[in-house]
Design a protein around this motif. Structure first.
Motif, PDB file in Angstrom:
ATOM      1  N   ALA A 337       0.860  -1.186   0.000  1.00 11.40           N
ATOM      2  CA  ALA A 337       0.000   0.000   0.000  1.00 11.40           C
ATOM      3  C   ALA A 337       0.891   1.229   0.000  1.00 11.40           C
ATOM      4  CB  ALA A 337      -0.911   0.001   1.224  1.00 11.40           C
ATOM      5  N   SER A 338       0.433   2.304  -0.621  1.00 10.86           N
ATOM      6  CA  SER A 338       1.240   3.521  -0.631  1.00 10.86           C
ATOM      7  C   SER A 338       0.351   4.748  -0.740  1.00 10.86           C
ATOM      8  CB  SER A 338       2.247   3.509  -1.794  1.00 10.86           C
ATOM      9  OG  SER A 338       1.576   3.643  -3.037  1.00 10.86           O
ATOM     10  N   ILE A 348       3.687   0.761   2.630  1.00 10.07           N
ATOM     11  CA  ILE A 348       3.307  -0.077   3.777  1.00 10.07           C
ATOM     12  C   ILE A 348       3.081  -1.511   3.327  1.00 10.07           C
ATOM     13  CG2 ILE A 348       1.688  -0.365   5.694  1.00 10.07           C
ATOM     14  CD1 ILE A 348       1.418   2.841   3.800  1.00 10.07           C
ATOM     15  N   GLY A 349       3.703  -2.458   4.040  1.00  8.78           N
ATOM     16  CA  GLY A 349       3.463  -3.879   3.781  1.00  8.78           C
ATOM     17  C   GLY A 349       4.076  -4.351   2.475  1.00  8.78           C
ATOM     18  N   GLY A 350       3.626  -5.536   2.026  1.00  7.35           N
ATOM     19  CA  GLY A 350       4.117  -6.099   0.774  1.00  7.35           C
ATOM     20  C   GLY A 350       5.549  -6.579   0.826  1.00  7.35           C
ATOM     21  N   GLU A 351       6.087  -6.808   2.032  1.00  9.29           N
ATOM     22  CA  GLU A 351       7.501  -7.174   2.161  1.00  9.29           C
ATOM     23  C   GLU A 351       7.805  -8.490   1.455  1.00  9.29           C
ATOM     24  OE1 GLU A 351       6.126  -5.233   6.065  1.00  9.29           O
ATOM     25  OE2 GLU A 351       5.412  -6.794   4.700  1.00  9.29           O
ATOM     26  N   GLY A 402      -1.622  -6.370  -0.573  1.00  9.86           N
ATOM     27  CA  GLY A 402      -2.870  -5.970  -1.206  1.00  9.86           C
ATOM     28  C   GLY A 402      -3.702  -4.989  -0.419  1.00  9.86           C
ATOM     29  N   ALA A 403      -3.122  -4.332   0.585  1.00  4.34           N
ATOM     30  CA  ALA A 403      -3.857  -3.276   1.293  1.00  4.34           C
ATOM     31  C   ALA A 403      -3.866  -2.027   0.417  1.00  4.34           C
ATOM     32  CB  ALA A 403      -3.211  -2.993   2.644  1.00  4.34           C
ATOM     33  N   ALA A 404      -4.636  -1.026   0.815  1.00  3.93           N
ATOM     34  CA  ALA A 404      -4.694   0.238   0.074  1.00  3.93           C
ATOM     35  C   ALA A 404      -4.578   1.385   1.062  1.00  3.93           C
ATOM     36  CB  ALA A 404      -5.992   0.344  -0.718  1.00  3.93           C
ATOM     37  N   ARG A 624       7.588  -3.761 -14.074  1.00  2.00           N
ATOM     38  CA  ARG A 624       7.233  -3.805 -12.657  1.00  2.00           C
ATOM     39  C   ARG A 624       5.775  -4.214 -12.516  1.00  2.00           C
ATOM     40  NH1 ARG A 624      10.811  -0.447  -9.276  1.00  2.00           N
ATOM     41  NH2 ARG A 624      12.452   0.430 -10.580  1.00  2.00           N
ATOM     42  N   VAL A 625       5.530  -5.270 -11.766  1.00  2.00           N
ATOM     43  CA  VAL A 625       4.180  -5.741 -11.468  1.00  2.00           C
ATOM     44  C   VAL A 625       3.911  -5.492  -9.988  1.00  2.00           C
ATOM     45  CG1 VAL A 625       2.633  -7.740 -11.390  1.00  2.00           C
ATOM     46  CG2 VAL A 625       4.297  -7.507 -13.253  1.00  2.00           C
ATOM     47  N   GLY A 626       2.755  -4.898  -9.673  1.00  2.00           N
ATOM     48  CA  GLY A 626       2.427  -4.641  -8.270  1.00  2.00           C
ATOM     49  C   GLY A 626       3.330  -3.615  -7.627  1.00  2.00           C
ATOM     50  N   ALA A 627       3.768  -2.601  -8.406  1.00  4.95           N
ATOM     51  CA  ALA A 627       4.621  -1.537  -7.872  1.00  4.95           C
ATOM     52  C   ALA A 627       3.760  -0.421  -7.284  1.00  4.95           C
ATOM     53  CB  ALA A 627       5.532  -1.006  -8.971  1.00  4.95           C
ATOM     54  N   ASN A 628       4.413   0.610  -6.780  1.00  5.74           N
ATOM     55  CA  ASN A 628       3.727   1.789  -6.231  1.00  5.74           C
ATOM     56  C   ASN A 628       4.257   3.030  -6.919  1.00  5.74           C
ATOM     57  OD1 ASN A 628       4.152  -0.231  -3.656  1.00  5.74           O
ATOM     58  ND2 ASN A 628       2.120   0.673  -3.722  1.00  5.74           N
TER      59      ASN A 628
END
Length: 642
Positions: A337-338, A348-351, A402-404, A624-628
């Motif tokens: 999440a960003s 945040i998260g996604g480590e 997958g948080a937002a 990049r897949v699932g980047a912020n």
């Protein structure tokens, strides 16, 4: 037993409001009269239902609960009448001159919808002089950090016109509380210090009583960037009759030889794309693109050099490319999440780096002023471990993916997500979206982070547990859009079309109109009162469609021009309050990377809100897949000189 069929009359709420309004206008069944520059008849039930302020007044045993005539002394009668009219209609009908007091009244009456409407109208009608008309100070008083920042930036963007233009009388007459924040705003350093000091002196000397001179001492950070040659050649004539002010300024001015005219250098808007999954695995690097540059400009690994024309007190410039290389995150992140605000982006998260269970989803923040990352307190997750895996041990790794996230008037909100426990020694698997995903670990959690207190607080949970969704903030309201969640019937993972809104004032989540079709893994961007859902996946295939949600009318629209190719898991960003907010100014959003079917892509696209069309940019350095992504401001002067 068969479930009962439900019929919903969409027009009934409107008809009910119309009937209540007619009853009030005719005086039918009115049981209270508010005295405020005249009489305002109303119904206690309606006032209590609409406003927690009146609900408390009529239901907590206060003396007003037994009175038929109640004096309201805390606001003007015109303002109170407009607020009551809003309660009976849901429509804001107010002239520009009462929008600010109406915004204050909405906070007192705890009318979240009215407050959002006032914020929207204030942004739409804003001018470079709005901050001088107390818009900024009122926003500050009400804790509306982003709105306050918008007004100050708008004034600073047109600073020369405001301070020295034909209408500069507004500048000269402005109160100190409207002027002071402008000179403590970092964006003011995009102008030569001598020009800023000249505007300050004009404001100070306009008050013949001398009461404004005391404010000069709080502006020494401006004076120190003026050299004595500039003071004598450009400013001495202004203060020739004030030798004490001249002596004080002269003692602070820098000993720098004349360096010629220093042109204005505006802050740059820099798009950053962070982390994600590359063809070689999770990455922690950052790519940058200058939004003000031509479309042909390439992506880089360093911040743009916006300081070469600015002389610091030491007469040095920061031109070393190595100093501008953006450092990588402390750990690689995918589907984090960003949210971003001004010079900072929070992730945040996604480590992806395995670490023993810590009971929190880690958070780090990048700042363009320092060009560095810092670790901050993570989202507390300790109570959620048993919900995911009752056999989890301290040696396992707990992740929130997958948080937002979104900023709502200065506070960072994180909602939803999926808890995953990675057993010690196991590798993290990044599979494409699928309805066969295990329906466990989806979260309803909502947390808010206050940067000033450096603390998280837990808020009321979402109505629907969801992950890989979008979060957006419009006019002080948080929205959670789409995503995936567990179905109750079949215990399977399902794509969601539901949308929720959260008013921090009331702390309650409520459902709003459904999306045209279920969607997850999409890009979520905002502009004006609209939320855009771009691309995404419905657990069957990638999508190229774009939906637009109007937060004022509660309606969804399908944008005519689709993406050039279906894509999901893309990074997206846009400015919520662009400084150039006048209606005809073109403002853009950026859509970066993602996945087309099963492969990552390097595509970078720009979306024009005015034409609803897409344009290609130079490709990213790596897929990049699932980047912020975020749009940050690059300082106009070297921070080390501050």
């Amino acid at each position: 037993m068969e479930e009962p069929r439900v019929f919903r009359d969409e027009f009934f709420p409107q008809l009910l409001l119309e009937s209540l309004r007619e009853m009030r206008n005719s005086g039918a069944l009115c049981d209270v009269i508010l005295i405020c520059d005249g009489e305002i008849p109303a119904h206690r039930l309606v006032l209590s239902a609409a406003s927690p302020y009146f609900r408390g007044m009529f239901n907590l045993g206060l003396k007003e609960s037994k009175e038929e005539r109640i004096e309201i002394e805390c606001m003007d009668g015109v303002v109170l009448r407009a607020a009551i009219d809003f309660m009976y209609s849901g429509e804001l009908k107010a002239s520009d001159d009462i929008l600010l007091p109406l915004l204050e009244a909405s906070s007192l009456l705890q009318l979240g919808s009215l407050r959002s409407a006032c914020m929207h109208e204030l942004v739409q009608s804003a001018t470079p002089y709005s901050a001088l008309e107390s818009c900024g100070s009122v926003a500050n008083k009400l804790g509306l950090v982003e709105l306050e920042n918008f007004f100050h930036r708008l004034t600073i963007e047109h600073f020369e016109k405001v301070a020295f233009g034909d209408s500069n009388q507004q500048w000269l007459d402005a109160p100190a509380e409207a002027i002071s924040p402008l000179f403590n705003h970092f964006s003011i350093f995009s102008y030569p210090a001598a020009l800023v000091l000249k505007a300050i002196l004009a404001w100070v000397l306009h008050d013949t009583s001398g009461n404004r001179e005391e404010h000069l001492k709080t502006l020494s950070h401006i004076v120190k960037d003026v050299n004595k040659s500039e003071l004598d050649s450009k400013l001495k004539s202004l203060i020739s009759h004030k030798p004490d002010i001249y002596e004080w300024l002269s003692s602070l001015c820098a000993e720098i030889p004349p360096a010629g005219e220093v042109p204005n250098k505006k802050e740059l808007q820099v798009v950053v794309v962070i982390g994600g999954l590359s063809p070689n695995g999770p990455i922690k690097t950052v790519e940058c693109y200058t939004a003000d540059s031509p479309i042909s400009t390439s992506w880089t690994l360093y911040l743009p050099d916006n300081t070469q024309l600015h002389h610091t007190r030491e007469n040095t410039v920061r031109t070393n490319l190595i100093d501008r290389i953006v450092p990588p995150m402390k750990c690689a992140r995918v589907y984090a999440a960003s949210a971003f605000l001004d010079y900072e982006i929070y992730v945040i998260g996604g480590e992806c780096d395995w670490a023993p269970m810590s009971g929190e989803a880690s958070m780090e923040c990048y700042n363009t002023l320092t060009n560095s990352w810092k670790s901050l307190p993570g989202v507390p997750l300790s109570q959620s471990v048993l919900e995911v895996d009752d056999e989890a041990s301290e040696q396992d790794c707990l992740r929130l993916v997958g948080a937002a996230a979104a900023f709502v008037e200065g506070d960072l909100y994180v909602c939803g997500g999926k808890f995953e426990v990675v057993k010690h020694g196991e590798n993290i698997v990044y599979a494409p979206p699928s309805k066969w995903m295990l329906p466990f670990g989806f979260s309803k959690g909502t947390w808010a982070f206050n940067a000033t207190k450096n603390k998280w607080r837990k808020c009321n949970p979402l109505l629907q547990a969801r992950a890989y969704h979008g979060a957006a903030s419009i006019n002080g309201v948080l929205y959670a859009v789409g995503g995936i969640g567990a179905t109750c019937k079949e215990h399977l993972t399902d794509c969601l079309d539901s949308v929720e809104r959260f008013e921090p004032w009331s702390g309650v989540w409520r459902n709003v109109k459904l999306m045209p079709s279920p969607r997850a893994y999409f890009g979520c961007i905002t502009f004006s009162q609209y939320i855009y859902v771009v691309g995404g996946h419905n657990l069957d295939c990638c999508k190229d469609t774009v939906f637009k949600y109007d937060t004022i009318t509660d309606n969804w629209h399908v944008i005519e021009h689709h993406l050039r190719t279906p894509v999901d898991s893309l990074a997206a960003c846009s400015l919520k309050y662009p400084v150039d907010t006048p209606k005809n100014v073109q403002t853009h959003a950026f859509l970066l990377g993602g996945r087309n079917s099963h492969s990552g892509i390097r595509d970078a696209n720009i979306y024009n809100f005015a034409t609803n069309r897409w344009h290609c940019l130079q490709s990213l350095i790596c897929g990049r897949v699932g980047a912020n992504a975020g749009m940050l401001r690059a300082p106009a002067t070297d921070p080390s000189a501050m």
